[in-house]
Motif scaffolding. Sequence first.
Motif, mmCIF file in Angstrom:
data_model
loop_
_atom_site.group_PDB
_atom_site.id
_atom_site.type_symbol
_atom_site.label_atom_id
_atom_site.label_comp_id
_atom_site.label_asym_id
_atom_site.label_seq_id
_atom_site.Cartn_x
_atom_site.Cartn_y
_atom_site.Cartn_z
ATOM 1 N N GLY A 1 0.421 54.987 34.503
ATOM 2 C CA GLY A 1 1.485 54.629 35.448
ATOM 3 C C GLY A 1 1.806 55.822 36.328
ATOM 4 N N ASN B 1 4.782 59.555 33.340
ATOM 5 C CA ASN B 1 5.867 60.077 32.495
ATOM 6 C C ASN B 1 5.375 60.582 31.145
ATOM 7 O OD1 ASN B 1 7.732 59.589 34.411
ATOM 8 N ND2 ASN B 1 8.449 57.635 33.561
ATOM 9 N N GLU C 1 -6.502 54.241 34.552
ATOM 10 C CA GLU C 1 -5.456 53.441 35.205
ATOM 11 C C GLU C 1 -6.104 52.389 36.102
ATOM 12 O OE1 GLU C 1 -1.837 53.207 35.225
ATOM 13 O OE2 GLU C 1 -2.541 51.539 36.445
ATOM 14 N N LEU C 2 -5.607 51.161 35.948
ATOM 15 C CA LEU C 2 -6.151 50.033 36.699
ATOM 16 C C LEU C 2 -5.659 50.006 38.151
ATOM 17 C CD1 LEU C 2 -7.726 47.302 36.317
ATOM 18 C CD2 LEU C 2 -5.524 46.260 35.797
ATOM 19 N N ASP D 1 -10.412 49.309 34.688
ATOM 20 C CA ASP D 1 -9.879 48.549 33.561
ATOM 21 C C ASP D 1 -10.317 49.241 32.269
ATOM 22 O OD1 ASP D 1 -9.510 46.745 31.471
ATOM 23 O OD2 ASP D 1 -9.957 44.999 32.721
ATOM 24 N N ALA D 2 -9.345 49.629 31.464
ATOM 25 C CA ALA D 2 -9.650 50.392 30.242
ATOM 26 C C ALA D 2 -10.580 49.621 29.303
ATOM 27 C CB ALA D 2 -8.356 50.733 29.519
ATOM 28 N N THR E 1 1.022 50.671 26.005
ATOM 29 C CA THR E 1 -0.048 49.725 26.295
ATOM 30 C C THR E 1 0.396 48.560 27.178
ATOM 31 O OG1 THR E 1 -0.763 50.236 24.057
ATOM 32 C CG2 THR E 1 -1.894 48.428 25.151
#
Length: 276
Positions: free
Chosen positions: A27, A30, A46-47, A74-75, A90
Amino acid sequence: KFNTNVGQHILKNPGVADDTVLEIGPGTGNITTRILEKARKCIAIELDPRMAAEVTKRVQGTPAQKKLEVLLGDAIKTEFPPFDVCISNTPYQISSPLVFKLLSMPNPPRTAVLMFQKEFAQRLVARPGDTLYCRLSVNAQFFARITHVLKVGKANFKPPPQVESAVVRITPKTGAEKPKFNFAEMDGMLRITFTRKNRTLRASFVSKEVLAMLARNYRVYASMNGIDVDDSLVEGDAGDDDDDDADMDMDDDAAADGEAQGDDEEFGGMDVDDAA
Ligand code: SAM
């Protein structure tokens, strides 16, 4: 010996400082920035390109910059680079596939600390006899030690989600502890076992569809292994089965629990849906 005025707080456990951490879904970063304070390296998948850009920008020009590698994608579809520890708040859509991707790695991480929706976390740690004990609990606990770490209330998130969250620690089993059975076969059996709550195992295994599926699977197995099959073997004939209770609901207890459907789809293995 150390000059704490210049921040010489040397880690007592050098293991942490040597670790490469894989973060799923950084994201805006953080958690990433906290990881970068401790770890040797952080690889974040990260998507969302905007988020990937944001976390990259956040560390730009800081000492952490060269410790962070952001992979856009995509993980679940991305091949994981080597890493020691996985950390993720998640994205709930990939809870189950992520757990199974981690646990099916030939060299799984030393440990994973993952936040999930509370109910998914409860199912991961559920023990026999617990209401939430299900196929996910059995499969995950075959391959890992799983402990509940802490609850996280909705108010901790922006925007607040509809459900509570919880953090679990997943420590994959290694060496002799690692199960040796054929996962696909075991998972196929578990799918049947957990088809219905409050149903005897016998009832699940003698339903017409399950018997027909087992017969079909056995025929395939026999033909691949040069075994003659007795013609009296029960044939699949799901069409004329009007016993409601015997129908095939292979979404297992996840659906009954109100979880997202298809939640356990990444468990692999003998797919009873295909046989229905
Ligand atoms: N780590 C941040 C935090 O805790 O504040 C954000 C967590 S947010 C619950 C999940 C993040 O995962 C989002 O940034 C989202 O874009 C990303 N994401 C969603 N699906 C993903 C996927 N399949 N692979 C990688 N990242 C994904």
